[in-house]
Design an enzyme around this catalytic site. Structure first.
Site, PDB file in Angstrom:
ATOM      1  N   GLU A 157      48.806  42.866  33.944  1.00 34.63           N
ATOM      2  CA  GLU A 157      49.238  44.153  34.266  1.00 34.63           C
ATOM      3  C   GLU A 157      51.055  43.702  34.085  1.00 34.63           C
ATOM      4  O   GLU A 157      50.447  42.903  33.576  1.00 34.63           O
ATOM      5  CB  GLU A 157      49.308  43.073  36.469  1.00 34.63           C
ATOM      6  CG  GLU A 157      48.703  43.556  36.707  1.00 34.63           C
ATOM      7  CD  GLU A 157      48.762  43.090  38.515  1.00 34.63           C
ATOM      8  OE1 GLU A 157      49.894  43.178  38.827  1.00 34.63           O
ATOM      9  OE2 GLU A 157      47.545  42.956  39.208  1.00 34.63           O
ATOM     10  N   ASN A 213      40.796  33.221  31.442  1.00 42.40           N
ATOM     11  CA  ASN A 213      41.274  32.579  32.833  1.00 42.40           C
ATOM     12  C   ASN A 213      41.934  31.642  32.340  1.00 42.40           C
ATOM     13  O   ASN A 213      43.041  30.905  33.076  1.00 42.40           O
ATOM     14  CB  ASN A 213      41.352  33.677  34.068  1.00 42.40           C
ATOM     15  CG  ASN A 213      42.407  35.321  33.955  1.00 42.40           C
ATOM     16  OD1 ASN A 213      42.121  35.095  32.824  1.00 42.40           O
ATOM     17  ND2 ASN A 213      41.557  36.004  34.678  1.00 42.40           N
ATOM     18  N   PHE A 254      52.429  31.637  26.073  1.00 41.15           N
ATOM     19  CA  PHE A 254      51.915  31.091  27.461  1.00 41.15           C
ATOM     20  C   PHE A 254      52.283  29.942  27.499  1.00 41.15           C
ATOM     21  O   PHE A 254      51.523  28.615  28.139  1.00 41.15           O
ATOM     22  CB  PHE A 254      50.080  31.413  27.303  1.00 41.15           C
ATOM     23  CG  PHE A 254      49.881  32.846  28.996  1.00 41.15           C
ATOM     24  CD1 PHE A 254      49.966  34.022  27.673  1.00 41.15           C
ATOM     25  CD2 PHE A 254      49.856  32.344  29.713  1.00 41.15           C
ATOM     26  CE1 PHE A 254      50.200  35.006  29.184  1.00 41.15           C
ATOM     27  CE2 PHE A 254      48.790  33.005  30.928  1.00 41.15           C
ATOM     28  CZ  PHE A 254      49.326  34.957  30.403  1.00 41.15           C
ATOM     29  N   GLY A 262      50.082  33.152  39.551  1.00 35.60           N
ATOM     30  CA  GLY A 262      49.870  33.550  41.086  1.00 35.60           C
ATOM     31  C   GLY A 262      49.341  34.990  40.530  1.00 35.60           C
ATOM     32  O   GLY A 262      48.494  34.906  39.230  1.00 35.60           O
ATOM     33  N   CYS A 265      44.501  37.282  39.993  1.00 35.44           N
ATOM     34  CA  CYS A 265      43.056  36.658  39.117  1.00 35.44           C
ATOM     35  C   CYS A 265      43.468  35.036  38.989  1.00 35.44           C
ATOM     36  O   CYS A 265      42.680  34.754  39.579  1.00 35.44           O
ATOM     37  CB  CYS A 265      43.589  37.543  38.077  1.00 35.44           C
ATOM     38  SG  CYS A 265      43.675  39.279  38.116  1.00 35.44           S
ATOM     39  N   LYS A 268      42.804  32.413  41.969  1.00 35.53           N
ATOM     40  CA  LYS A 268      41.599  32.775  42.604  1.00 35.53           C
ATOM     41  C   LYS A 268      40.515  33.010  41.567  1.00 35.53           C
ATOM     42  O   LYS A 268      39.082  32.156  41.782  1.00 35.53           O
ATOM     43  CB  LYS A 268      41.117  33.924  43.371  1.00 35.53           C
ATOM     44  CG  LYS A 268      40.936  35.567  42.467  1.00 35.53           C
ATOM     45  CD  LYS A 268      39.992  36.473  42.456  1.00 35.53           C
ATOM     46  CE  LYS A 268      40.212  37.414  42.281  1.00 35.53           C
ATOM     47  NZ  LYS A 268      39.180  38.361  40.795  1.00 35.53           N
TER      48      LYS A 268
END
Ligand code: UDX
Length: 439
Positions: A157, A213, A254, A262, A265, A268
């Site tokens: 996003e 992820n 990162f 949060g 993606c 969860k």
């Protein structure tokens, strides 16, 4: 038939689907987007983006004008399309860690009766490994002339258009050569840019997404664990991150320590991955993700501890200004937002919390109607006992600490994202604290 004669459908028009539909239309394809939410469809059909994503609003408006792009709630409209992208959500289920596959299953079921011979259904949603194979078997029963492939999406996003049109790789999970050929045709304009193409089997393609992820989540929790150690040992995690990041095997991305990850993606996905591994008898392999999740949630509590220590442990009636509600900047997404979670926890502990966010106030208000919201930074910080910086919007780095000093009651700022200029704030007379930095 030329490549552009291929017609596409996109099922599910949220962050992923709306972006994919507009981007595919911009490549010259005719695209129909289908969603069950009539309000969302009406907005999209009028060229209005129902959420905030930089650059996508203009692209959507342009593509609607081109006549190639349309949106509908009518699933039979997919009948003309050759390739159907499934872009619906797979949220965490209400009663456990696993992903809720209701929307994916019903999307495939809803389009199946309308598929023409030779059409290809392409899943883009993040799903537990094994889902694609079982969906393919189900599809074959209803539409034996169609096929199903998986094509995980890695868009971030805030960079959704860029990541869709110039991705760093394209991964396709296919059961045969024909499906790969069709996908190569769809992605030809992107492949022509030199984008790496990875063909995998169905389970590997599903795993690539959750593995990526999980790795990203691990990197963030690693640096937040180092932040905890720095706090205990009197070190500075920002210096540590910079120093280890110069090693190209580690890399400097990162490694931003703070209140953690949060969004819709990372949290969860790692939980669903653990749940699936357990079902597969590989629970032990992913035990470490439990720790990654725990470190991440602990970061939220650590910042609350710093707030308490600054306010003599009594939050009752204390005015706290929270800068940032979204889970990251350049998005209006508040799903599992660490910032909003912290704001809500402080509020529950008796503090009077006022939240500011450049784009996320309305979504935040819908989730937490009892918090106070301010339209401007100045209104948020007015008379506050403490200011918390929780989402790293550019606007917040541009605040002049001298100017807002006169508005607050106490000049105390806590940087939950390690992004503000500490020296600048201190020079303006502020008490400046941050996670992972003892000084
Ligand atoms: C993520 C993946 O990056 C993307 O590839 C996938 O398709 C979807 O999930 P996104 O959810 O948009 O993308 O957010 P991302 O940029 O990964 O950030 C996730 C969270 O981690 C944010 O809350 C962010 O603030 C936090 N973060 C990121 C850190 O706390 N530190 C960092 O160093 C980086």
């Amino acid at each position: 038939m030329t490549v552009m004669d291929l017609k596409l459908s996109v099922v599910g028009c949220g962050y992923l689907g709306a972006t994919h539909a507009a981007c595919m239309s911009s490549l010259g394809f005719t695209v129909v987007g289908v969603d069950t939410d009539p309000e969302k469809v009406a907005q999209l059909q009028n060229g209005i983006l129902p959420f905030y994503e930089p650059g996508l609003d203009t692209l959507l408006a342009e593509e609607m004008k081109s006549g190639r792009l349309s949106f509908t709630t009518d699933f039979s409209s997919v009948a003309n399309a050759d390739v159907h992208f499934i872009c619906v959500g797979t949220p965490q289920s209400k009663d456990g860690l696993a992903a809720d596959l209701t929307y994916v299953k019903s999307a495939v079921k809803a389009i199946a009766p309308h598929l023409k011979t030779g059409s290809l259904v392409v899943g883009k949603s993040t799903v537990p490994v094994g889902t694609a194979q079982s969906l393919r078997e189900e599809l074959m029963k209803i539409a034996p002339e169609a096929d199903l492939a998986w094509n995980p999406e890695f868009l971030r996003e805030g960079f959704a258009v860029e990541d869709t049109l110039t991705p760093n790789r394209l991964v396709v999970g296919v059961a045969n050569d024909l499906a790969e050929e069709v996908l190569k045709k769809v992605y030809k304009p992107i492949l022509d840019l030199g984008t790496p193409w990875i063909r995998a089997d169905l389970p590997t393609s599903e795993l690539v997404k959750v593995a990526a992820n999980s790795f990203l989540a691990t990197k963030i929790s690693f640096i937040n664990a180092m932040a905890e150690v720095c706090e205990a040992a009197g070190g500075d995690v920002t210096v540590l991150a910079k120093a280890i990041g110069y090693d190209p095997r580690i890399g400097n991305k990162f490694l931003q320590a703070g209140i953690g990850f949060g969004g819709g993606c990372l949290p969860k996905d790692i939980r669903a991955f653990m749940a699936r591994a357990e079902e597969l008898g590989a629970k032990q392999a992913l035990e470490f993700l439990r720790e990654i999740d725990a470190i991440n949630l602990r970061a939220r509590l650590r910042v609350i501890d710093v707030v308490r220590s600054e306010l003599s442990d009594d939050l009752t009636g204390r005015k706290i200004a929270v800068l940032g509600a979204t889970f990251k900047p350049d998005s209006d997404d508040v799903r599992d937002s660490p910032a909003l979670d912290i704001a809500a926890q402080l509020n529950a502990a008796g503090a009077l919390v006022t939240v500011h966010d450049p784009k996320g106030i309305e979504p935040a208000r819908r989730r937490f109607p009892l918090l106070q919201y301010a339209e401007s930074i100045n209104d948020a910080v007015k008379d506050s006992d403490l200011v918390l910086h929780l989402t790293e919007w550019k606007e917040y780095r541009q605040i002049d600490p001298v100017k807002i000093a006169s508005l607050v009651k106490n000049k105390i700022i806590i940087d939950g994202r390690n992004m503000l200029d500490r020296d600048l704030w201190r020079k303006a007379g502020w008490k400046f604290r941050a996670l992972g930095r003892t000084d």
